[in-house]
Write an enzyme that holds these catalytic residues in place. Structure first.
Site, PDB file in Angstrom:
ATOM      1  N   ASP A  60       0.839  -1.183   0.000  1.00 56.24           N
ATOM      2  CA  ASP A  60       0.000   0.000   0.000  1.00 56.24           C
ATOM      3  C   ASP A  60       0.888   1.251   0.000  1.00 56.24           C
ATOM      4  O   ASP A  60       1.857   1.330   0.771  1.00 56.24           O
ATOM      5  CB  ASP A  60      -0.897  -0.029   1.239  1.00 56.24           C
ATOM      6  CG  ASP A  60      -1.807   1.172   1.346  1.00 56.24           C
ATOM      7  OD1 ASP A  60      -2.643   1.349   0.443  1.00 56.24           O
ATOM      8  OD2 ASP A  60      -1.673   1.929   2.319  1.00 56.24           O
TER       9      ASP A  60
ATOM     10  N   GLU B 113       1.797  -0.236  -4.985  1.00 51.53           N
ATOM     11  CA  GLU B 113       0.872   0.825  -5.354  1.00 51.53           C
ATOM     12  C   GLU B 113       1.746   2.061  -5.564  1.00 51.53           C
ATOM     13  O   GLU B 113       2.246   2.631  -4.591  1.00 51.53           O
ATOM     14  CB  GLU B 113      -0.153   1.054  -4.251  1.00 51.53           C
ATOM     15  CG  GLU B 113      -1.184   2.099  -4.609  1.00 51.53           C
ATOM     16  CD  GLU B 113      -2.186   2.344  -3.486  1.00 51.53           C
ATOM     17  OE1 GLU B 113      -3.377   2.532  -3.785  1.00 51.53           O
ATOM     18  OE2 GLU B 113      -1.764   2.349  -2.300  1.00 51.53           O
TER      19      GLU B 113
END
Length: 700
Positions: free
Chosen positions: A348, A385
């Protein structure tokens, strides 16, 4: 167990609590604490029965050994040191601190102002000091001793080129699956239920990517509003599995599920959050890292260390440029890779992890170097990401070799092309051809482009073709949260409708986007539930919806429409497996002639003619043909041709030469049940439809 008056010296390594058969060694890092106490609790976790100073400090690690201690012991830490927020120090021994290396937690966090190191209601805010004990509100760490037998487990080790990822939530995936015993629904155990495995295998999934399962915090604001932190992006412990998903309270539930998924040939990838923690901004609570060494664990504003750097949008940012913080992350990853044998990680806000202190993103940062050289981690699937909200925070394509990256440009261009936006042909072509403009450097391969049309962060595919406006009222933020531009189209009616014409084109567009996903170069990621039309009722930010808005409706899969859609996805996956050209392991640039007049990749219009520069820049051009070709070992030529029509009406496409190729239609998004059939030189392609034609033959 009788508790001595003092701890033995013990060892500074390994960090955390480790049982050696005779006792437990405790070790915790803090460069700035004056001393750290080990606090022991009764089995209920409600009563502190001892508080003993860790007697030694070696290489900035505080450590001590408790003879006679066994697994199951509940404990926490208290750190003594300066409370000087203006210097970045926030030590407060009245606050019980969770061991950052705790592998199991006991009890739940209970929100109270006492969790803050300062008096929340003071006019001085975090410059004040709170002396209330927070232990009653804190979960406790539990000493563990792993004894799980992995003998015989074989990782699938699916090559990147063969990988199809399915993104899902542990609870949401099975909470409404009636085949699972009620006590196990929404838990780790249910992940490997035969019904789940059969479904994943049927639609061609090779890897299950799970939203965060690290122990996480239920945000106070959400709880007070009657909502929940459903997604789990608010980590409390990097080593402990989230307790809410344990059916029997034993972490072996997760290990058993992973082993069964491995036996079925399915890898498990974890979505992990190392960019920030649940402690929030400088006004946030004190759970562990803030109280142990705020100035080391977090990036603080240069010249104003009272304040946290907020490149994550969550209030704080971990400082992975510090070797001990980087060690903690690497140790956590190795723990999940060895103790749970997970097959990969999706990071993330991966850009945050590659920030070198306050100097911006660096693909040669310590985080990337550690993972690329680590013998345990470098063979796993690593996905980033590639953005955060900090300076220079968009870094798609700039990660080092060994990483795949979420390609939001693929998502946006696919949605916009099939919506019929003007001038999309050049951008769309780059994306479906593997985004070489972004990834073809440093020996990276097409699989580095993690292609997706939908993800958890946004609306599912059914909503993309049903709503043009977000419907986030249930989040209680005045519909201001989420994305305002999703490149959606409702095809004439906002929301559900009984109009068969609208329903037909919605389904066709959804199938065309799914076909684009599976037939493009790169690694496809399917959002769980898109294969049968799951809806979130227009909510494009369902992070706080732990209810049927987010849960999978398996009954829908059994409907005629749901079954037809999942059958179509299964056909797409089979097509991808059958034709290696679709999942090529090298970039195709149209500079290799596989036979006279046939390039490895080529582009045409609906007339079967090459696109000229003027054609590429024609804003109104909405038809596109991509042909990929290769020479087979026997000398024959194989070609895979995608014929795509987003032009508003049915078009007659002429297949590009040569005519010697024997052609068959393998996929038709306008007719999902159409069997494979031979085709001639021309073929009709309906509006918002894509057809995939495979040709083989000998070209002399």
């Amino acid at each position: 167990m009788p508790i001595p008056d003092r701890l033995e010296a013990g060892s500074a390594y390994p960090l955390g609590a480790h049982f050696d058969g005779l006792g437990v060694n405790f070790a915790v890092f803090s460069a700035n604490a004056d001393s750290i106490d080990l606090c022991i609790f009764d089995p209920s976790g409600k009563r502190q029965i001892a508080c003993l100073p860790l007697p030694e400090w070696t290489d900035e690690v505080w450590h001590g050994y408790l003879p006679g201690a066994k697994p199951g012991l509940l404990y926490g830490f208290r750190a003594h040191g300066p409370y000087e927020p203006e210097k970045g120090h926030r030590f407060n021994p009245h606050k019980l601190l969770l061991d950052p290396y705790a592998k199991k937690l006991s009890g739940n966090l209970r929100w109270t102002d006492a969790l803050h190191s300062y008096r929340v209601r003071s006019s001085r805010k975090d410059m004040s000091y709170d002396k209330r004990d927070s232990a009653a509100a804190m979960p406790k760490a539990v000493v563990t001793a792993e004894a799980f037998d992995w003998t015989g487990d074989v990782r699938p080790n699916t090559p990147w080129t063969d990988t199809v990822i399915y993104e899902a939530h542990v609870k949401g995936l099975t909470q409404l699956l009636h085949d699972v015993p009620s006590a196990e629904r929404g838990t780790y155990s249910a992940l490997a239920h035969p019904k789940v495995i059969e479904h994943l295998q049927r639609i061609g999934v090779t890897a299950l990517e799970l939203l965060p399962i690290h122990a996480f915090v239920q945000d106070r604001r959400l709880q007070e509003a009657g909502l929940a932190n459903y997604w789990g992006y608010n980590t409390l412990s990097f080593f402990a599995p989230e307790q809410r998903y344990l059916a029997g309270g034993d972490a072996d539930d997760l290990r058993i599920a992973i082993r069964r998924l491995h036996a079925a040939g399915i890898e498990v990838i974890l979505d992990v959050v190392y960019n920030h923690t649940a402690e929030g901004s400088e006004l946030g609570p004190t759970f562990n890292l803030r109280g142990l060494d705020n100035a080391t664990y977090y990036r603080l504003v240069e010249g104003e260390p009272r304040y946290c750097v907020n490149d994550t949008g969550t209030g704080n940012t971990l400082d992975l440029s510090h070797p001990r913080v980087l060690q903690m992350v690497a140790d956590s990853l190795r723990h999940w890779a060895t103790s749970y044998r997970v097959d990969g990680f999706r990071f993330d806000l991966g850009v945050t992890l590659g920030r070198d202190g306050n100097n911006g993103f660096d693909p040669r940062s310590g985080f990337f170097d550690i993972l690329r050289q680590d013998p345990v981690l470098n063979g796993l699937k690593l996905i980033s990401e590639p953005w955060d909200i900090g300076p220079g925070g968009y870094q798609l394509g700039n990660h080092p070799p060994g990483f795949a990256e979420w390609n939001d440009k693929f998502r946006d261009s696919t949605r916009r092309f099939w919506r019929g936006d003007a001038g999309m042909r050049p951008e769309f072509a780059r994306r479906i051809a593997g985004s070489a403009d972004l990834f073809d450097r440093r020996a990276r391969r097409p699989w580095a482009s993690m292609n997706f049309v939908t993800a958890h962060d946004g609306q599912p595919l059914r909503d993309v073709v049903t709503y043009e406006m977000k419907r986030n009222e249930a989040n209680q933020e005045g519909n201001r949260d989420g994305h305002s531009e999703n490149y959606n189209c409702n095809w004439g009616v906002e929301g559900p409708t009984d109009d068969p014409a609208v329903e037909e084109i919605r389904s066709r567009v959804a199938r065309s986007m799914l076909t684009t996903l599976f037939a493009s170069l790169g690694t496809p990621m399917l959002l769980g539930g898109d294969e049968f039309g799951r809806t979130q009722e227009g909510n494009d930010n369902a992070y706080c919806q732990d209810n049927p808005i987010s849960w999978f409706s398996w009954d829908q899969l059994q409907s005629e429409q749901g079954r037809a859609c999942s059958d179509y996805v299964a056909r797409l996956a089979e097509m991808r497996r059958t034709y290696p050209l679709i999942r090529a392991n090298r970039f195709l640039h149209g500079d290799v002639e596989v036979a006279e007049g046939i390039l490895d990749i080529d582009w045409f219009d609906e007339r079967g003619e090459h696109l000229s520069p003027d054609d590429w820049h024609n804003e109104q051009g909405r038809a596109l043909v991509m042909r990929r070709a290769r020479r087979l070992p026997d000398g024959e030529i194989e070609a895979v041709t995608m014929l795509m029509n987003a032009g508003g009406k049915t078009l007659t496409f002429r297949l590009p030469p040569p005519a010697q190729l024997l052609r068959k239609l393998v996929i038709d998004s306008a007719n999902p049940r159409a069997p494979e059939s031979e085709v001639t030189d021309t073929i009709e392609v309906e509006d918002r439809a894509v057809k995939v034609v495979v040709g083989t033959g000998r070209i002399d």
